[in-house]
Design a protein around this motif. Structure first.
Motif, PDB file in Angstrom:
ATOM      1  N   ASP A 210       0.828  -1.206   0.000  1.00 44.77           N
ATOM      2  CA  ASP A 210       0.000   0.000   0.000  1.00 44.77           C
ATOM      3  C   ASP A 210       0.864   1.260   0.000  1.00 44.77           C
ATOM      4  N   LEU A 211       1.985   1.234   0.721  1.00 45.57           N
ATOM      5  CA  LEU A 211       2.894   2.370   0.734  1.00 45.57           C
ATOM      6  C   LEU A 211       3.514   2.591  -0.647  1.00 45.57           C
ATOM      7  N   ALA A 212       3.917   1.507  -1.303  1.00 46.24           N
ATOM      8  CA  ALA A 212       4.516   1.630  -2.632  1.00 46.24           C
ATOM      9  C   ALA A 212       3.509   2.215  -3.626  1.00 46.24           C
ATOM     10  N   ASN A 213       2.257   1.785  -3.540  1.00 40.66           N
ATOM     11  CA  ASN A 213       1.221   2.341  -4.426  1.00 40.66           C
ATOM     12  C   ASN A 213       1.011   3.835  -4.160  1.00 40.66           C
ATOM     13  N   ALA A 214       1.066   4.212  -2.885  1.00 35.98           N
ATOM     14  CA  ALA A 214       0.909   5.625  -2.538  1.00 35.98           C
ATOM     15  C   ALA A 214       2.077   6.444  -3.087  1.00 35.98           C
ATOM     16  N   GLU A 215       3.294   5.909  -3.026  1.00 34.00           N
ATOM     17  CA  GLU A 215       4.453   6.623  -3.563  1.00 34.00           C
ATOM     18  C   GLU A 215       4.344   6.774  -5.078  1.00 34.00           C
ATOM     19  N   ALA A 216       3.841   5.732  -5.752  1.00 36.17           N
ATOM     20  CA  ALA A 216       3.664   5.818  -7.202  1.00 36.17           C
ATOM     21  C   ALA A 216       2.622   6.881  -7.559  1.00 36.17           C
ATOM     22  N   GLN A 217       1.547   6.927  -6.804  1.00 35.89           N
ATOM     23  CA  GLN A 217       0.510   7.919  -7.057  1.00 35.89           C
ATOM     24  C   GLN A 217       1.032   9.334  -6.798  1.00 35.89           C
ATOM     25  N   SER A 218       1.871   9.473  -5.776  1.00 38.04           N
ATOM     26  CA  SER A 218       2.454  10.773  -5.489  1.00 38.04           C
ATOM     27  C   SER A 218       3.355  11.234  -6.629  1.00 38.04           C
ATOM     28  N   GLN A 414      -5.911  -1.864  18.866  1.00 36.18           N
ATOM     29  CA  GLN A 414      -6.551  -2.705  19.869  1.00 36.18           C
ATOM     30  C   GLN A 414      -6.795  -4.130  19.373  1.00 36.18           C
ATOM     31  N   GLY A 415      -6.436  -4.386  18.120  1.00 40.94           N
ATOM     32  CA  GLY A 415      -6.630  -5.722  17.564  1.00 40.94           C
ATOM     33  C   GLY A 415      -8.077  -6.032  17.238  1.00 40.94           C
ATOM     34  N   LEU A 416      -8.897  -4.989  17.011  1.00 38.94           N
ATOM     35  CA  LEU A 416     -10.322  -5.211  16.769  1.00 38.94           C
ATOM     36  C   LEU A 416     -10.658  -5.376  15.292  1.00 38.94           C
ATOM     37  N   ILE A 417      -9.775  -4.935  14.403  1.00 34.23           N
ATOM     38  CA  ILE A 417     -10.048  -5.040  12.970  1.00 34.23           C
ATOM     39  C   ILE A 417      -8.830  -5.607  12.267  1.00 34.23           C
ATOM     40  N   GLU A 418      -9.034  -6.069  11.027  1.00 25.86           N
ATOM     41  CA  GLU A 418      -7.951  -6.609  10.208  1.00 25.86           C
ATOM     42  C   GLU A 418      -7.206  -5.463   9.511  1.00 25.86           C
ATOM     43  N   ILE A 419      -6.007  -5.776   9.011  1.00 24.27           N
ATOM     44  CA  ILE A 419      -5.188  -4.787   8.325  1.00 24.27           C
ATOM     45  C   ILE A 419      -5.869  -4.256   7.075  1.00 24.27           C
ATOM     46  N   LEU A 420      -6.611  -5.118   6.383  1.00 23.71           N
ATOM     47  CA  LEU A 420      -7.284  -4.687   5.155  1.00 23.71           C
ATOM     48  C   LEU A 420      -8.296  -3.579   5.433  1.00 23.71           C
ATOM     49  N   THR A 421      -8.989  -3.669   6.553  1.00 19.49           N
ATOM     50  CA  THR A 421      -9.949  -2.624   6.921  1.00 19.49           C
ATOM     51  C   THR A 421      -9.238  -1.308   7.185  1.00 19.49           C
ATOM     52  N   LEU A 422      -8.069  -1.387   7.860  1.00 11.70           N
ATOM     53  CA  LEU A 422      -7.301  -0.180   8.131  1.00 11.70           C
ATOM     54  C   LEU A 422      -6.807   0.455   6.833  1.00 11.70           C
ATOM     55  N   LEU A 423      -6.231  -0.356   5.953  1.00  9.74           N
ATOM     56  CA  LEU A 423      -5.726   0.170   4.688  1.00  9.74           C
ATOM     57  C   LEU A 423      -6.850   0.736   3.832  1.00  9.74           C
ATOM     58  N   ASP A 424      -7.988   0.089   3.878  1.00 10.56           N
ATOM     59  CA  ASP A 424      -9.130   0.560   3.102  1.00 10.56           C
ATOM     60  C   ASP A 424      -9.611   1.922   3.605  1.00 10.56           C
ATOM     61  N   SER A 425      -9.531   2.141   4.908  1.00 15.43           N
ATOM     62  CA  SER A 425      -9.944   3.433   5.454  1.00 15.43           C
ATOM     63  C   SER A 425      -9.024   4.553   4.962  1.00 15.43           C
ATOM     64  N   TYR A 426      -7.736   4.257   4.814  1.00 16.94           N
ATOM     65  CA  TYR A 426      -6.806   5.256   4.306  1.00 16.94           C
ATOM     66  C   TYR A 426      -7.057   5.527   2.824  1.00 16.94           C
ATOM     67  N   ARG A 427      -7.331   4.461   2.066  1.00 15.21           N
ATOM     68  CA  ARG A 427      -7.626   4.646   0.646  1.00 15.21           C
ATOM     69  C   ARG A 427      -8.913   5.441   0.455  1.00 15.21           C
TER      70      ARG A 427
END
Length: 458
Positions: A210-218, A414-427
């Protein structure tokens, strides 16, 4: 005989029609069909409504140095001189021919003569054939002048639109750069949890991707900034250089730029549909070309009529140069001539039919230009309200996604959600911010298109 010729030819010469720009083959509504904006601001001097000194300076620079506009101005000058040339035929044409002759007679004696000859010719424009031809060129000159005004307005509008696109691209690049920083924070967060055995290696890989995609978009957004910067420089007549190495131009103005895109003025006087026909330069130009076609047809029809010409030849000759100005030695000859076309191989008749086809072409061109002008106004008016609704919705979306992103970070810690949910919120946050900037710029672009469609002046 002369009267008989005129009797048979005159019926073929119709009078020039009285054209009205408001006479169209389509029915005009009394009001614009799209929802009108409040009417307390005129389309004239529309540039000042944005209250952006950088934009104003940029457009003034473009109007002074753009090469396409300078070429259009040169065409106006050429059209004016063409009108002078066309009108010269209505005036007498006088030529002076000095010379010297030397010869030998039968007795082998040589002699020389100095000559000072004058030649005068004047076609009396009895039927107005030359006048109609001149009037056609004058109408064409007005059309070319209106083309120039249209080019000025189009350049100013194009510069303003590219300028706002450049501002949007800079803001988009800032959003993308901030997104890279945020993604870097996420990567460190996930790496820390991975080192503690609190998450899987897959989560770290997903965060790094996700970071690499963000750098490419930048990087893509910064490239867009450079492209638009070069386009701006070209429009104002400068050599396109990199923004980081430019000592002048748009980049030098960066310190005076607003941090956000401006809101377009709320109010606008759109006027009545019929007003557009007498205000918009390209519509006026098309109408003037129709009138020019009428005049050319009239001139071709009058070519069937007899032509009356006066000619005069005179001058002096003398073996001594000092005696050549003696008026007693002058001789002259004056003649009046009448010529009537009888057989031209159908050339004159074909020329009339050609001019009739040109009139029909110009008439339909005018109808098409006028109809397209109405469409552009209606289209811009309709888009204005829809874009404002879209902008309000996206503003709310930005607020909601930013709140959800903060909540997602807390929940992931807090370990309540998966990483995909976190990344999706940023996207989602990045997409909402980007879409909001885009629609803000579209609002500005559409308002400029409306000014252009209404024939606003600069």
């Amino acid at each position: 005989m002369f009267s008989l010729l005129v009797f048979f030819v005159l019926p073929a010469c119709d009078s020039i029609p009285e054209r009205d720009p408001n006479t169209l083959d389509i029915a005009l509504p009394t009001q614009w069909q799209s929802p009108a904006l409040p009417r307390d601001q005129s389309v004239t001097d529309w540039l000042t409504t944005f209250n952006d000194h950088t934009l104003t300076s940029l457009i003034e620079d473009g109007l002074s140095h753009n090469f396409d506009l300078q070429a259009a101005a040169a065409r106006v000058d050429a059209a004016k001189e063409q009108a002078v040339i066309a009108g010269a035929g209505r005036l007498p044409q006088l030529y002076f021919t000095p010379g010297y002759q030397r010869g030998k007679d039968a007795l082998s004696s040589e002699s020389g003569q100095f000559l000072a000859l004058f030649n005068l010719s004047w076609e009396l424009d009895v039927w107005g054939r030359i006048k109609a031809s001149q009037q056609a060129v004058l109408e064409e000159a007005v059309a070319v002048s209106e083309d120039y005004h249209a080019a000025r307005l189009s350049l100013a509008a194009g510069l303003a639109q590219v300028y706002f696109q450049w501002l949007e691209a800079r803001l988009q690049a800032q959003v993308a750069a901030q997104s890279v920083k945020d993604r870097s924070v996420i990567v460190e967060l996930v790496r820390g949890r991975f080192n503690k055995g609190l998450t899987r290696g897959l989560d770290l890989r997903l965060a790094l991707t996700d970071l690499a995609n963000a750098e490419a978009q930048s990087a893509q957004m910064y490239n867009e900034v450079q492209l638009l910067h070069k386009q701006l420089q070209t429009l104002v007549g400068r050599y396109p250089v990199e923004a980081s190495t430019s000592a002048s131009g748009a980049e030098a103005m960066a310190s005076s730029l607003a941090r956000d895109l401006p809101q377009p003025p709320v109010s606008l006087t759109a006027g009545l549909p019929s007003d557009l026909l007498n205000r918009r330069p390209d519509v006026i130009s098309a109408f003037k070309r129709l009138q020019a076609a009428d005049q050319r047809l009239a001139s071709s029809e009058k070519a069937l009529l007899p032509r009356v010409t006066l000619t005069a030849i005179g001058g002096t000759s003398s073996p001594a140069l000092t005696e050549i100005i003696d008026p007693r030695a002058a001789a002259w000859n004056l003649a009046a001539g009448l010529s009537q076309p009888l057989f031209t191989g159908d050339r004159l008749q074909a020329d009339i039919r050609l001019k009739q086809a040109n009139v029909e072409d110009a008439y339909n061109q005018y109808q098409s230009v006028a109809l397209n002008a109405f469409r552009e106004v209606e289209q811009a008016l309709a888009a204005e309200s829809r874009l404002r609704e879209q902008e309000q919705a996206l503003r709310e979306a930005v607020s909601q996604t930013e709140a959800s992103r903060k909540l997602a970070v807390y929940s992931y810690r807090q370990g309540l959600i998966e990483i995909l949910t976190l990344l999706d919120s940023y996207r989602s946050t990045l997409n909402a911010q980007s879409a909001h900037l885009a629609v803000q710029r579209q609002l500005l672009t559409n308002r400029i298109s409306l000014y252009l469609a209404l024939g606003g002046s600069v």
